[in-house]
Design an enzyme around this catalytic site. Structure first.
Site, PDB file in Angstrom:
ATOM      1  N   LYS A 282      44.964  62.931 -52.003  1.00  4.94           N
ATOM      2  CA  LYS A 282      46.007  62.183 -51.297  1.00  4.94           C
ATOM      3  C   LYS A 282      46.774  63.113 -50.344  1.00  4.94           C
ATOM      4  O   LYS A 282      46.629  64.346 -50.396  1.00  4.94           O
ATOM      5  CB  LYS A 282      46.932  61.543 -52.340  1.00  4.94           C
ATOM      6  CG  LYS A 282      46.220  60.465 -53.201  1.00  4.94           C
ATOM      7  CD  LYS A 282      47.149  59.947 -54.291  1.00  4.94           C
ATOM      8  CE  LYS A 282      46.509  58.803 -55.077  1.00  4.94           C
ATOM      9  NZ  LYS A 282      47.390  58.350 -56.196  1.00  4.94           N
TER      10      LYS A 282
ATOM     11  N   TYR B 194      43.914  49.530 -52.092  1.00  6.06           N
ATOM     12  CA  TYR B 194      44.744  49.271 -53.271  1.00  6.06           C
ATOM     13  C   TYR B 194      45.010  47.771 -53.476  1.00  6.06           C
ATOM     14  O   TYR B 194      46.003  47.420 -54.117  1.00  6.06           O
ATOM     15  CB  TYR B 194      46.062  50.041 -53.161  1.00  6.06           C
ATOM     16  CG  TYR B 194      45.941  51.504 -53.558  1.00  6.06           C
ATOM     17  CD1 TYR B 194      45.479  51.884 -54.825  1.00  6.06           C
ATOM     18  CD2 TYR B 194      46.314  52.518 -52.675  1.00  6.06           C
ATOM     19  CE1 TYR B 194      45.381  53.225 -55.191  1.00  6.06           C
ATOM     20  CE2 TYR B 194      46.222  53.859 -53.036  1.00  6.06           C
ATOM     21  CZ  TYR B 194      45.756  54.208 -54.301  1.00  6.06           C
ATOM     22  OH  TYR B 194      45.671  55.530 -54.665  1.00  6.06           O
TER      23      TYR B 194
ATOM     24  N   ASN C 216      51.036  61.993 -57.036  1.00  8.55           N
ATOM     25  CA  ASN C 216      50.136  62.523 -58.075  1.00  8.55           C
ATOM     26  C   ASN C 216      48.814  63.064 -57.535  1.00  8.55           C
ATOM     27  O   ASN C 216      47.825  63.166 -58.248  1.00  8.55           O
ATOM     28  CB  ASN C 216      49.937  61.498 -59.205  1.00  8.55           C
ATOM     29  CG  ASN C 216      49.288  60.220 -58.744  1.00  8.55           C
ATOM     30  OD1 ASN C 216      49.005  60.057 -57.555  1.00  8.55           O
ATOM     31  ND2 ASN C 216      49.037  59.310 -59.663  1.00  8.55           N
TER      32      ASN C 216
ATOM     33  N   HIS D 268      43.213  60.546 -56.229  1.00  2.00           N
ATOM     34  CA  HIS D 268      42.729  59.244 -56.696  1.00  2.00           C
ATOM     35  C   HIS D 268      41.311  59.397 -57.215  1.00  2.00           C
ATOM     36  O   HIS D 268      40.520  60.147 -56.653  1.00  2.00           O
ATOM     37  CB  HIS D 268      42.712  58.243 -55.534  1.00  2.00           C
ATOM     38  CG  HIS D 268      41.911  57.003 -55.833  1.00  2.00           C
ATOM     39  ND1 HIS D 268      42.437  55.928 -56.511  1.00  2.00           N
ATOM     40  CD2 HIS D 268      40.607  56.691 -55.595  1.00  2.00           C
ATOM     41  CE1 HIS D 268      41.483  54.995 -56.653  1.00  2.00           C
ATOM     42  NE2 HIS D 268      40.371  55.437 -56.105  1.00  2.00           N
TER      43      HIS D 268
ATOM     44  N   GLU E 273      34.725  51.001 -53.603  1.00  3.36           N
ATOM     45  CA  GLU E 273      35.490  52.006 -52.850  1.00  3.36           C
ATOM     46  C   GLU E 273      34.580  52.859 -51.973  1.00  3.36           C
ATOM     47  O   GLU E 273      34.931  53.174 -50.830  1.00  3.36           O
ATOM     48  CB  GLU E 273      36.307  52.868 -53.831  1.00  3.36           C
ATOM     49  CG  GLU E 273      37.442  52.083 -54.472  1.00  3.36           C
ATOM     50  CD  GLU E 273      38.135  52.785 -55.638  1.00  3.36           C
ATOM     51  OE1 GLU E 273      39.014  52.152 -56.256  1.00  3.36           O
ATOM     52  OE2 GLU E 273      37.806  53.946 -55.936  1.00  3.36           O
TER      53      GLU E 273
HETATM   54  N1  UDP Z   1      51.729  54.436 -58.860  1.00  6.26           N
HETATM   55  C1  UDP Z   1      53.088  54.545 -58.640  1.00  6.26           C
HETATM   56  N2  UDP Z   1      53.946  54.057 -59.597  1.00  6.26           N
HETATM   57  C2  UDP Z   1      53.495  53.486 -60.736  1.00  6.26           C
HETATM   58  C3  UDP Z   1      52.122  53.382 -60.957  1.00  6.26           C
HETATM   59  C4  UDP Z   1      51.256  53.867 -59.993  1.00  6.26           C
HETATM   60  O1  UDP Z   1      53.528  55.058 -57.606  1.00  6.26           O
HETATM   61  O2  UDP Z   1      54.304  53.073 -61.572  1.00  6.26           O
HETATM   62  C5  UDP Z   1      50.803  54.948 -57.842  1.00  6.26           C
HETATM   63  C6  UDP Z   1      50.179  56.285 -58.245  1.00  6.26           C
HETATM   64  O3  UDP Z   1      50.064  57.094 -57.066  1.00  6.26           O
HETATM   65  C7  UDP Z   1      48.818  55.855 -58.748  1.00  6.26           C
HETATM   66  C8  UDP Z   1      48.492  54.706 -57.808  1.00  6.26           C
HETATM   67  O4  UDP Z   1      49.742  54.046 -57.650  1.00  6.26           O
HETATM   68  O5  UDP Z   1      47.877  56.927 -58.662  1.00  6.26           O
HETATM   69  C9  UDP Z   1      47.473  53.729 -58.298  1.00  6.26           C
HETATM   70  O6  UDP Z   1      47.854  53.256 -59.578  1.00  6.26           O
HETATM   71  P1  UDP Z   1      46.788  53.128 -60.757  1.00  6.26           P
HETATM   72  O7  UDP Z   1      47.445  52.398 -61.858  1.00  6.26           O
HETATM   73  O8  UDP Z   1      45.501  52.587 -60.218  1.00  6.26           O
HETATM   74  O9  UDP Z   1      46.617  54.667 -61.227  1.00  6.26           O
HETATM   75  P2  UDP Z   1      45.393  55.677 -61.040  1.00  6.26           P
HETATM   76  O10 UDP Z   1      44.132  54.871 -61.143  1.00  6.26           O
HETATM   77  O11 UDP Z   1      45.552  56.341 -59.697  1.00  6.26           O
HETATM   78  O12 UDP Z   1      45.544  56.667 -62.161  1.00  6.26           O
HETATM   79 MG    MG Z   2      43.553  53.188 -60.120  1.00  8.01          MG
END
Ligand code: UDP
Ligand code: MG
Length: 148
Positions: free
Chosen positions: A9, A49, A112, A115, A126
């Protein structure tokens, strides 16, 4: 062989973590099958997303992803989707184990760093979205030193 979509990211790029992150996947034994350095627009980020469009953090998430260039990759290997998620660590860096990418390099959930696809089916979608032109056909010469 299974493939997954991995994206460093904008914060990971800005913080100079590209080499470190690619190195972790390489050293594990996974094979790099696609890679591009790209800044995406809002419509593209919303598509990537789309499953999260109802979430309260959706707008902030899209803003974050379009805020700078990202490194989009396809990695291949046995169980790469699940193992890739383990290498990345839990979504919230506060809960990601040390030794994982997020556990080692991130603090806030909205920054974080990386992805990774959460299932084989989402990886397929994707990869098609990010690499419509297709990906490299090659086989690593290390294959028989990694797989028995
Ligand atoms: N995210 C966020 N707040 C939250 C949950 C998710 O900003 O409470 C963001 C975070 O960057 C995350 C992304 O949204 O990586 C996608 O969420 P997902 O639940 O798919 O998590 P991932 O698959 O990336 O672990
Ligand atoms: Mg995810």
């Amino acid at each position: 062989m299974e493939q997954t979509f991995i994206m460093i990211k904008p914060d990971g790029v800005q913080r100079g973590l590209v080499g470190e992150i690619i190195g972790r996947f390489e050293k594990k034994g996974f094979t790099l099958k696609g890679l591009k350095f790209i800044t995406v627009d809002q419509a593209f980020a919303e598509k990537h997303y789309a499953d999260l469009s109802a979430k309260p953090f959706f707008n902030g998430l899209v803003e974050y992803i379009v805020s700078g260039p990202v490194v989009a990759m396809v990695w291949e290997g046995k169980n790469v989707v699940t193992t890739g998620r383990k290498i990345i660590g839990a979504t919230n860096p506060a809960e990601s184990a040390p030794g994982t990418i997020r556990g080692d390099y991130a603090i806030d959930i909205g920054r974080n760093v990386i992805h990774g696809s959460d299932a084989v089916e989402s990886a397929r979608k994707e990869i098609a979205l990010w690499f419509p032109e297709g990906i490299a056909e090659w086989r690593s010469s290390q294959h028989s030193w990694i797989y028995e």
